[in-house]
Design a protein around this motif. Sequence first.
Motif, mmCIF file in Angstrom:
data_model
loop_
_atom_site.group_PDB
_atom_site.id
_atom_site.type_symbol
_atom_site.label_atom_id
_atom_site.label_comp_id
_atom_site.label_asym_id
_atom_site.label_seq_id
_atom_site.Cartn_x
_atom_site.Cartn_y
_atom_site.Cartn_z
ATOM 1 N N ALA A 117 0.822 -1.212 0.000
ATOM 2 C CA ALA A 117 0.000 0.000 0.000
ATOM 3 C C ALA A 117 0.856 1.262 0.000
ATOM 4 O O ALA A 117 0.373 2.343 -0.332
ATOM 5 C CB ALA A 117 -0.932 0.007 1.207
ATOM 6 N N GLY A 118 2.124 1.123 0.400
ATOM 7 C CA GLY A 118 3.023 2.269 0.424
ATOM 8 C C GLY A 118 2.901 3.118 1.667
ATOM 9 O O GLY A 118 3.158 4.323 1.628
ATOM 10 N N ILE A 119 2.516 2.488 2.795
ATOM 11 C CA ILE A 119 2.379 3.240 4.040
ATOM 12 C C ILE A 119 3.275 2.630 5.110
ATOM 13 O O ILE A 119 3.667 1.467 5.032
ATOM 14 C CB ILE A 119 0.916 3.267 4.543
ATOM 15 C CG1 ILE A 119 0.386 1.842 4.785
ATOM 16 C CG2 ILE A 119 0.035 3.993 3.541
ATOM 17 C CD1 ILE A 119 -1.021 1.802 5.346
ATOM 18 N N ASP A 120 3.600 3.433 6.121
ATOM 19 C CA ASP A 120 4.397 2.953 7.243
ATOM 20 C C ASP A 120 3.516 2.154 8.200
ATOM 21 O O ASP A 120 2.296 2.298 8.217
ATOM 22 C CB ASP A 120 5.027 4.131 7.990
ATOM 23 C CG ASP A 120 6.036 4.887 7.133
ATOM 24 O OD1 ASP A 120 6.691 4.240 6.290
ATOM 25 O OD2 ASP A 120 6.157 6.114 7.303
ATOM 26 N N GLY A 121 4.147 1.338 9.010
ATOM 27 C CA GLY A 121 3.400 0.569 9.998
ATOM 28 C C GLY A 121 2.998 -0.792 9.472
ATOM 29 O O GLY A 121 3.407 -1.223 8.389
#
Length: 212
Positions: A117-121
């Motif tokens: 998704a291209g997100i942190d976490g």
Amino acid sequence: MRGEPSCPKCGGRVRAPGLFADSWQCDVHGSVHPLQPVIPPSVEALGVVVHRSQVPVWMPWPLPVGWLFTGVAYAGDDRSGGRATAVACSGPGPLGGIGELLLIAEELGVGLGARYAGIDGLDPGSGMAIDKPPQAKVLAAGRPTPLWHVTGTPQDRAVFAGEARGLWLWAIVWPEQSGLLMYDELVLTDLRDAGAEVELLPCGALTPRLLK
């Protein structure tokens, strides 16, 4: 194309279990379920992942007209089985051009969905407003399944997430405007439950989305 397992969260190198650790280790993320090398799409490659997986292997079924299966990946090993799966498909986009869809099922904490998704976490976090009505709905293994649009992602894609069979379900679509595909209430099948019709699955070239 990578030929060795990697971290599902960052793509970095991992160390196999050994004398000092009984799980795969990433220098950044510690104990992980390793992402196995991605191989070109085929019915046989898909069958291997389906056989090993402990989580759903979601695919739109039947595939939308003109769409092809373009790759599969999983995180896990021979001992644990697949703890996250990613299935890629591509075909005509709802507004023209080519659209790509990546469906990820994963246990909590694996981190594969957030990576693609291209997100942190490890999960959608505050980018998923579950206090508001869902923006999309799919039929997953016969059950209506709400999906929420995830904000804070790169602008080249649309990301949706929800829960199916007690696990995360991510739907990631490129380009962003092809996210309209998710408003058509796709019918998803867990390929672990599918029959011999999977042998007729049309296969395309491997998508580079799985290699990022």
